[in-house]
Motif scaffolding. Structure first.
Motif, PDB file in Angstrom:
ATOM      1  N   ALA A 298     -36.720  70.676  87.715  1.00 13.00           N
ATOM      2  CA  ALA A 298     -35.410  71.258  87.437  1.00 13.00           C
ATOM      3  C   ALA A 298     -35.425  71.962  86.080  1.00 13.00           C
ATOM      4  N   THR A 299     -34.595  72.986  85.949  1.00 13.28           N
ATOM      5  CA  THR A 299     -34.585  73.790  84.728  1.00 13.28           C
ATOM      6  C   THR A 299     -34.301  72.948  83.497  1.00 13.28           C
ATOM      7  N   GLU A 300     -33.422  71.963  83.607  1.00 10.91           N
ATOM      8  CA  GLU A 300     -33.117  71.142  82.429  1.00 10.91           C
ATOM      9  C   GLU A 300     -34.330  70.317  81.993  1.00 10.91           C
ATOM     10  N   LYS A 301     -35.182  69.907  82.939  1.00 16.36           N
ATOM     11  CA  LYS A 301     -36.402  69.187  82.595  1.00 16.36           C
ATOM     12  C   LYS A 301     -37.400  70.110  81.906  1.00 16.36           C
ATOM     13  N   ARG A 302     -37.486  71.352  82.377  1.00 19.63           N
ATOM     14  CA  ARG A 302     -38.360  72.334  81.745  1.00 19.63           C
ATOM     15  C   ARG A 302     -37.890  72.616  80.325  1.00 19.63           C
ATOM     16  N   ASN A 303     -36.571  72.745  80.157  1.00 26.25           N
ATOM     17  CA  ASN A 303     -36.031  73.040  78.834  1.00 26.25           C
ATOM     18  C   ASN A 303     -36.265  71.905  77.854  1.00 26.25           C
ATOM     19  N   GLU A 304     -36.149  70.678  78.340  1.00 23.56           N
ATOM     20  CA  GLU A 304     -36.379  69.530  77.458  1.00 23.56           C
ATOM     21  C   GLU A 304     -37.840  69.483  77.012  1.00 23.56           C
ATOM     22  N   PHE A 305     -38.755  69.727  77.932  1.00 23.32           N
ATOM     23  CA  PHE A 305     -40.166  69.748  77.566  1.00 23.32           C
ATOM     24  C   PHE A 305     -40.442  70.884  76.577  1.00 23.32           C
ATOM     25  N   ARG A 306     -39.864  72.050  76.841  1.00 23.19           N
ATOM     26  CA  ARG A 306     -40.040  73.196  75.933  1.00 23.19           C
ATOM     27  C   ARG A 306     -39.547  72.857  74.529  1.00 23.19           C
ATOM     28  N   LYS A 307     -38.398  72.199  74.441  1.00 22.68           N
ATOM     29  CA  LYS A 307     -37.839  71.826  73.138  1.00 22.68           C
ATOM     30  C   LYS A 307     -38.769  70.883  72.385  1.00 22.68           C
ATOM     31  N   GLN A 308     -39.321  69.900  73.094  1.00 21.40           N
ATOM     32  CA  GLN A 308     -40.203  68.934  72.435  1.00 21.40           C
ATOM     33  C   GLN A 308     -41.533  69.568  72.023  1.00 21.40           C
ATOM     34  N   VAL A 309     -42.056  70.445  72.867  1.00 20.51           N
ATOM     35  CA  VAL A 309     -43.305  71.142  72.530  1.00 20.51           C
ATOM     36  C   VAL A 309     -43.106  72.005  71.292  1.00 20.51           C
ATOM     37  N   LYS A 310     -42.001  72.725  71.259  1.00 20.24           N
ATOM     38  CA  LYS A 310     -41.750  73.623  70.126  1.00 20.24           C
ATOM     39  C   LYS A 310     -41.548  72.847  68.833  1.00 20.24           C
ATOM     40  N   THR A 311     -40.880  71.709  68.909  1.00 17.44           N
ATOM     41  CA  THR A 311     -40.692  70.882  67.707  1.00 17.44           C
ATOM     42  C   THR A 311     -42.029  70.422  67.152  1.00 17.44           C
ATOM     43  N   LEU A 312     -42.894  69.904  68.025  1.00 18.42           N
ATOM     44  CA  LEU A 312     -44.202  69.442  67.569  1.00 18.42           C
ATOM     45  C   LEU A 312     -45.024  70.605  67.019  1.00 18.42           C
ATOM     46  N   TRP A 313     -44.938  71.763  67.672  1.00 14.44           N
ATOM     47  CA  TRP A 313     -45.660  72.957  67.209  1.00 14.44           C
ATOM     48  C   TRP A 313     -45.242  73.338  65.796  1.00 14.44           C
ATOM     49  N   HIS A 314     -43.936  73.394  65.558  1.00 17.73           N
ATOM     50  CA  HIS A 314     -43.439  73.728  64.224  1.00 17.73           C
ATOM     51  C   HIS A 314     -43.885  72.685  63.188  1.00 17.73           C
ATOM     52  N   GLN A 315     -43.826  71.423  63.564  1.00 16.68           N
ATOM     53  CA  GLN A 315     -44.173  70.363  62.620  1.00 16.68           C
ATOM     54  C   GLN A 315     -45.656  70.399  62.248  1.00 16.68           C
ATOM     55  N   LEU A 316     -46.514  70.616  63.227  1.00 15.88           N
ATOM     56  CA  LEU A 316     -47.948  70.696  62.924  1.00 15.88           C
ATOM     57  C   LEU A 316     -48.267  71.937  62.095  1.00 15.88           C
ATOM     58  N   ARG A 317     -47.547  73.022  62.334  1.00 17.55           N
ATOM     59  CA  ARG A 317     -47.751  74.211  61.506  1.00 17.55           C
ATOM     60  C   ARG A 317     -47.356  73.941  60.062  1.00 17.55           C
ATOM     61  N   LEU A 318     -46.305  73.163  59.863  1.00 19.98           N
ATOM     62  CA  LEU A 318     -45.901  72.801  58.513  1.00 19.98           C
ATOM     63  C   LEU A 318     -46.991  72.017  57.789  1.00 19.98           C
ATOM     64  N   MET A 319     -47.766  71.236  58.540  1.00 19.25           N
ATOM     65  CA  MET A 319     -48.767  70.355  57.943  1.00 19.25           C
ATOM     66  C   MET A 319     -50.199  70.862  58.097  1.00 19.25           C
ATOM     67  N   ASN A 320     -50.361  72.049  58.620  1.00 20.50           N
ATOM     68  CA  ASN A 320     -51.696  72.542  58.960  1.00 20.50           C
ATOM     69  C   ASN A 320     -52.663  72.536  57.779  1.00 20.50           C
ATOM     70  N   GLN A 321     -52.181  72.855  56.587  1.00 14.50           N
ATOM     71  CA  GLN A 321     -53.061  72.934  55.427  1.00 14.50           C
ATOM     72  C   GLN A 321     -53.614  71.580  54.998  1.00 14.50           C
ATOM     73  N   TRP A 322     -53.063  70.513  55.517  1.00 11.03           N
ATOM     74  CA  TRP A 322     -53.547  69.185  55.159  1.00 11.03           C
ATOM     75  C   TRP A 322     -54.846  68.853  55.901  1.00 11.03           C
ATOM     76  N   ASN A 323     -55.020  69.453  57.094  1.00  9.03           N
ATOM     77  CA  ASN A 323     -56.254  69.226  57.844  1.00  9.03           C
ATOM     78  C   ASN A 323     -56.413  70.351  58.869  1.00  9.03           C
ATOM     79  N   PRO A 324     -56.703  71.569  58.411  1.00 12.72           N
ATOM     80  CA  PRO A 324     -56.743  72.722  59.328  1.00 12.72           C
ATOM     81  C   PRO A 324     -57.808  72.617  60.409  1.00 12.72           C
TER      82      PRO A 324
END
Length: 279
Positions: free
Chosen positions: A184-210
């Motif tokens: 269902a679209t709402e399940k896809r959207n929830e997964f997309r939201k969680q993936v994007k959050t983790l992506w942004h967070q790892l980008r914030l920390m990338n210089q610590w262990n690239p």
């Protein structure tokens, strides 16, 4: 400009630097007219998502109330900017379908809908330019900056960030499992939201262990793109029955709906394969 926490930088200093730069860039984009409205709004919404991801990264070291107040302020700010970007996304999604199915799709089937979406987008940009409240935006961003400027009163450490990354990863894994049970679209959207959050967070920390993080960031970015295209196509499918073409030529809309849905199926299959490897 790179927005990441530097490995050799004190954490409070890095947080303050990123917050100030993102908010300052947002203000300039929305008020100096250096970009077309849809591009400016798109960039500012991305900056807001980065700030919300940073806030979530810090959330284990904050009182729940403080986190929610800051997060809601950023969410509400982003929501008021939806107009021009939404209309631009619909147009881009239709063009994506036209290009992908070009060998099989008579362009005349999509052209009238495309022309209508262009008109809608032009109207949305004109309304945005006429209604933008520069003083209000400045005041709202200043209040957000004041709130986020108080983050240094809380106790953040590497353990705080690692605990948050673990939480974000687990949320993504659970949402992927839920998506496996229902597409269902709402399940896809929830997964997309969680993936994007983790992506942004790892980008914030990338210089610590690239060496460790860069490959993960790249794959998460690819997954974000697949899920984003799927979400945009879902919005296009929702709007198609309300277009003038739906009244004038229902068969045309039925055709576009069918091929957009088939493209969503293909995108989801790719996303699930990539998601299984990551989670």
């Amino acid at each position: 400009m790179k927005y990441y926490l530097k490995a050799n930088e004190a954490l409070p200093k890095g947080i303050d630097r990123i917050v100030r730069r993102l908010l300052d860039k947002s203000y300039k984009l929305l008020t100096y007219n250096e970009e077309t409205p849809d591009i400016a709004v798109h960039e500012v919404r991305k900056y807001t998502k980065k700030l919300r991801a940073l806030l979530q990264l810090l959330s284990p070291g904050m009182p729940r109330k403080a986190y929610r107040q800051n997060d809601h302020a950023l969410r509400d700010f982003a929501r008021q900017l939806n107009g021009t970007r939404d209309s631009a996304t619909l147009l881009a999604s239709l063009n994506h379908v036209r290009q992908h199915f070009k060998p099989f799709l008579d362009d005349s089937a999509a052209a009238p809908v495309c022309e209508e979406l262009v008109r809608r987008h032009e109207t949305a940009m004109r309304q945005y330019q006429e209604s933008i409240d520069i003083a209000g935006i400045e005041d709202q961003l200043q209040r957000i900056a004041t709130r986020l400027g108080e983050l240094d009163q809380f106790d953040f450490s590497l353990d705080t960030l690692l605990a948050s990354l673990e939480t974000s990863y687990n949320k993504g894994r659970r949402s992927l499992q839920a998506l496996r049970k229902s597409a269902a679209t709402e399940k896809r959207n929830e997964f997309r939201k969680q993936v994007k959050t983790l992506w942004h967070q790892l980008r914030l920390m990338n210089q610590w262990n690239p060496e460790l993080l860069s490959p993960l960031i790249s794959e998460l970015g690819e997954l974000c793109e697949l899920l984003g295209k799927d979400n945009d196509l879902a919005e296009l499918i929702d709007i198609l029955p309300a277009t003038e073409s739906a009244r004038e030529n229902p068969a045309r809309i039925e055709l576009l709906d069918s091929i957009a849905e088939s493209r969503r199926v293909a995108l989801l299959e790719q996303a699930l394969r990539l998601g299984d490897g990551l989670y």
